[in-house]
Design a protein around this motif. Structure first.
Motif, PDB file in Angstrom:
ATOM      1  N   ASP A 134      19.556 -19.432   8.572  1.00  0.00           N
ATOM      2  CA  ASP A 134      19.334 -19.691   7.149  1.00  0.00           C
ATOM      3  C   ASP A 134      20.675 -19.506   6.444  1.00  0.00           C
ATOM      4  OD1 ASP A 134      16.336 -19.684   5.530  1.00  0.00           O
ATOM      5  OD2 ASP A 134      18.168 -19.620   4.335  1.00  0.00           O
ATOM      6  N   PRO A 176       5.474 -17.953   2.275  1.00  0.00           N
ATOM      7  CA  PRO A 176       4.565 -18.993   2.790  1.00  0.00           C
ATOM      8  C   PRO A 176       3.111 -18.764   2.361  1.00  0.00           C
ATOM      9  CG  PRO A 176       5.161 -17.483   4.539  1.00  0.00           C
ATOM     10  CD  PRO A 176       5.861 -16.986   3.313  1.00  0.00           C
ATOM     11  N   ALA A 208      14.741 -23.118  -1.937  1.00  0.00           N
ATOM     12  CA  ALA A 208      13.818 -23.285  -0.804  1.00  0.00           C
ATOM     13  C   ALA A 208      12.788 -24.368  -1.078  1.00  0.00           C
ATOM     14  CB  ALA A 208      13.126 -21.960  -0.498  1.00  0.00           C
TER      15      ALA A 208
HETATM   16  C1  LIG Z   1      10.774 -24.441   2.659  1.00  0.00           C
HETATM   17  S1  LIG Z   1      11.725 -23.067   3.153  1.00  0.00           S
HETATM   18  C2  LIG Z   1      11.000 -22.828   4.786  1.00  0.00           C
HETATM   19  C3  LIG Z   1      11.041 -21.417   5.251  1.00  0.00           C
HETATM   20  C4  LIG Z   1      10.327 -21.150   6.606  1.00  0.00           C
HETATM   21  N1  LIG Z   1      10.886 -21.936   7.677  1.00  0.00           N
HETATM   22  C5  LIG Z   1       8.833 -21.446   6.495  1.00  0.00           C
HETATM   23  O1  LIG Z   1       8.392 -22.453   7.022  1.00  0.00           O
HETATM   24  O2  LIG Z   1       8.129 -20.639   5.874  1.00  0.00           O
HETATM   25  C6  LIG Z   1      13.318 -23.777   3.491  1.00  0.00           C
HETATM   26  C7  LIG Z   1      14.358 -22.768   3.961  1.00  0.00           C
HETATM   27  O3  LIG Z   1      15.561 -23.495   4.275  1.00  0.00           O
HETATM   28  C8  LIG Z   1      16.672 -22.719   3.874  1.00  0.00           C
HETATM   29  N2  LIG Z   1      17.826 -23.637   3.744  1.00  0.00           N
HETATM   30  C9  LIG Z   1      18.073 -24.530   2.752  1.00  0.00           C
HETATM   31  N3  LIG Z   1      19.198 -25.207   3.021  1.00  0.00           N
HETATM   32  C10 LIG Z   1      19.673 -24.747   4.213  1.00  0.00           C
HETATM   33  C11 LIG Z   1      20.798 -25.057   5.030  1.00  0.00           C
HETATM   34  N4  LIG Z   1      21.668 -25.998   4.677  1.00  0.00           N
HETATM   35  N5  LIG Z   1      20.984 -24.364   6.189  1.00  0.00           N
HETATM   36  C12 LIG Z   1      20.103 -23.398   6.566  1.00  0.00           C
HETATM   37  N6  LIG Z   1      19.018 -23.066   5.830  1.00  0.00           N
HETATM   38  C13 LIG Z   1      18.811 -23.727   4.673  1.00  0.00           C
HETATM   39  C14 LIG Z   1      16.217 -22.063   2.593  1.00  0.00           C
HETATM   40  O4  LIG Z   1      17.008 -20.913   2.299  1.00  0.00           O
HETATM   41  C15 LIG Z   1      14.768 -21.714   2.945  1.00  0.00           C
HETATM   42  O5  LIG Z   1      14.674 -20.437   3.527  1.00  0.00           O
END
Ligand SMILES: C[S@@+](CC[C@H](N)C(=O)[O-])C[C@H]1O[C@@H](n2cnc3c(N)ncnc32)[C@H](O)[C@@H]1O
Length: 402
Positions: free
Chosen positions: A250, A203, A307
Motif C-alpha cells: 500500500d 470494508p 481509497a
Molecule cells: C478500495 S481500497 C481496498 C483496500 C483492501 N484491499 C480491501 O479490499 O478492503 C484501495 C487501497 O489501495 C491503496 N492504493 C491507492 N493507490 C495505490 C498505489 N498506487 N499503490 C498501492 N496502493 C494504493 C489505498 O491506499 C487503499 O488502501
C-alpha cells in the motif's frame, strides 16, 4: 499522522492575539477569520457565518457543540436537497427531447448529477469544518463536559506537544475511527473481524469477499500479491486459503500499520508488507495478483478519499499495465471492480476491456455479485437508478499467451 510541514493559525481572544498549531485532515488552509461562539449562538447564526466563510471557535459546552453541528448539517441538507432536485428536474427536462431515447437522456443526466453530488459533499465538508475547538498539548480539551479525546486523536493524528485548533468534524472523525478500531468490522463469511485505523479503507461493504472465496486458486499458488491492501483483508483471505507467501503493498503508511496489526492479531506469518506504489520490489514472480482499486474515477478532495476515488483511473490503469511482468507462468490477475462507474457514465465497459487488452491480458472468467447496502436501496437518491443496478465483479485475467 500530522503533515510534515507545520501550520499555525492566529486569532483574537478578548483583545489578546493567540496562536496555535493548525490541524486539518482535509488539508484546508488555516482560517483567516475566526469569531468566538458559545451556547448562546443560534444554529441559524452559526449556519450563516459558516456559509459566509467565517470560522467559529467554540467556547461553550462540548456536547452543545455537537448539537450545533447537527443543526448546521440539517440546514445544509435542506439547501442541498432543493438544489439537487432543481438540477435533476432541469436536466431531465433538457434530456426529454422528442428525439432523445432513454439511454441518451440518462447519459445527459446521470454524470451531471454525480458531479453535482460530489460538489455538494465538498461544500458541506467545508461549511461543517468551520466549527473549531482548541485542544491543549496531548489533545486535552478544557471545554465543559469534554470527554477524554487524547487517545483517539493521538491514534489518528500522531503525537502533539503544543496546543492546536482543529474542526469538530475532524475530531468526530477521529472518535468514530477509534470506535471502529476498537470493535472491528465483522466479516461474517470469514468468521473474523478486521480492525481499521483512521484514514484506512474500512470494508464495511464486503460482498466481494465471497467472490474471493469462490474463485478457484490457480493450480500452483505459492506466491500471491495483494496490491493496495488497506486493512489487509484480501491478503488475509489468501493466507487463510493456504497461499504460502503473500506480499501486500500500500502507498498509505496508515494502511500498512493497520494491516500489520491485523496480520499480527491473526498470527499470519505468511504475509509480508511493503510500502510501494503498486507492485512490490525484490519479490518473486507471483502465481496470483489481486487488487481491489478505488472504484470511482474522480479526483479525491482530501487524503482520506484516496481509497475511494481514483483520478483518471490512474491506479487501475497502472495496475493493469504493470501486472504481466510480475506474473509467474500460468499466473492469474484477480481484479475486484464494481461497475458503478459505468452506470454513472464515468467509464465505459469497452474502455475497461480495452485497458485489459492493452495490458496484454484477457478475461479467463468473471464472478459477479450484487451489493445490498443501504444506498443501493434508497429510492430517494437521485442516483438510485445507477446505484441499484451496480454489480461487483472479480475479473480473472490471464496473459494472452497463457
Ligand atoms: C478500495 S481500497 C481496498 C483496500 C483492501 N484491499 C480491501 O479490499 O478492503 C484501495 C487501497 O489501495 C491503496 N492504493 C491507492 N493507490 C495505490 C498505489 N498506487 N499503490 C498501492 N496502493 C494504493 C489505498 O491506499 C487503499 O488502501
Amino acid at each position: 499522522m500530522l503533515p510534515t510541514e507545520k501550520q499555525y493559525v492566529q486569532w483574537h481572544e478578548n483583545e489578546t492575539l493567540r496562536h496555535a498549531r493548525w490541524l486539518s485532515q482535509s488539508n484546508q488552509v488555516p482560517p483567516a477569520r475566526i469569531v468566538s461562539v458559545d451556547d448562546k449562538t443560534t444554529a441559524d447564526e452559526a449556519y450563516r457565518l459558516a456559509c459566509a466563510g467565517t470560522s467559529m471557535l467554540w467556547y461553550g459546552d462540548f456536547h452543545n457543540a455537537r448539537q450545533l453541528l447537527q443543526a448546521i448539517n440539517r440546514r445544509i441538507e435542506r439547501s442541498e436537497q432543493r438544489k439537487i432536485s432543481k438540477a435533476a428536474n432541469k436536466l431531465n427536462k433538457s434530456a426529454e427531447s422528442p428525439h432523445s431515447d432513454k439511454s441518451t437522456a440518462e447519459s445527459l443526466v446521470i454524470p451531471n448529477l454525480f458531479h453535482q453530488q460530489r460538489q455538494a459533499q465538498a461544500q458541506r465538508s467545508r461549511v461543517l469544518s468551520r466549527l473549531l475547538l482548541e485542544l491543549d498539548a496531548g489533545y486535552v480539551s478544557q471545554l465543559r463536559r469534554a470527554p477524554d479525546v487524547s487517545a483517539a486523536c493521538t491514534a489518528a493524528f500522531g503525537e502533539l506537544d503544543e496546543s492546536c485548533l482543529l474542526s469538530f468534524r475532524d475530531l468526530q472523525g477521529a472518535l468514530g475511527a477509534a470506535g471502529w478500531r476498537a470493535k472491528g468490522v465483522p466479516i461474517e463469511s470469514l468468521g473474523l473481524s478486521v480492525f481499521p485505523h483512521y484514514g484506512v479503507f474500512a470494508p464495511t461493504r464486503h460482498e466481494y469477499v465471497q467472490l474471493l472465496l469462490d474463485a478457484p486458486l490457480p493450480d500452483a499458488c505459492d506466491v500471491a500479491f495483494d496490491i493496495g491492501t488497506g486493512t489487509g483483508l484480501l491478503a488475509i483471505i489468501l493466507a487463510q486459503r493456504g497461499v504460502q507467501q503473500v506480499v501486500a503493498t500500500d502507498l498509505n503508511p496508515r494502511a500498512l500499520a493497520c494491516a500489520s496489526e491485523n496480520f499480527a492479531r491473526l498470527e499470519l506469518d505468511a504475509v509480508q508488507l511493503q510500502q510501494a506504489d503498486l507492485f512490490p520490489t525484490d519479490a518473486p514472480l507471483a502465481n496470483l495478483i489481486v487488487c481491489n482499486p478505488p472504484w470511482l474515477p474522480a479526483k479525491p478532495t482530501s487524503p482520506l478519499e484516496y481509497a475511494v476515488y481514483d483520478a483518471n483511473s490512474a491506479m487501475l490503469r497502472g495496475f493493469l499495465q504493470g501486472a504481466k511482468p510480475h506474473l509467474a507462468e500460468q499466473g492469474e490477475v484477480w481484479l475486484i471492480l464494481s461497475d458503478l462507474a459505468e452506470h454513472l457514465q464515468l467509464r465505459s465497459r469497452d474502455e475497461l476491456l480495452g485497458w485489459f487488452a492493452d495490458a496484454g491480458l484477457e478475461v479467463k472468467y468473471r464472478l459477479d455479485t450484487q451489493p445490498k447496502h443501504g444506498r443501493s436501496q434508497d429510492t430517494t437518491d437521485p442516483l438510485f437508478a445507477a446505484r441499484s443496478a451496480e454489480i461487483t465483479s472479480l475479473w480473472c485475467l490471464v496473459p494472452f499467451d497463457n
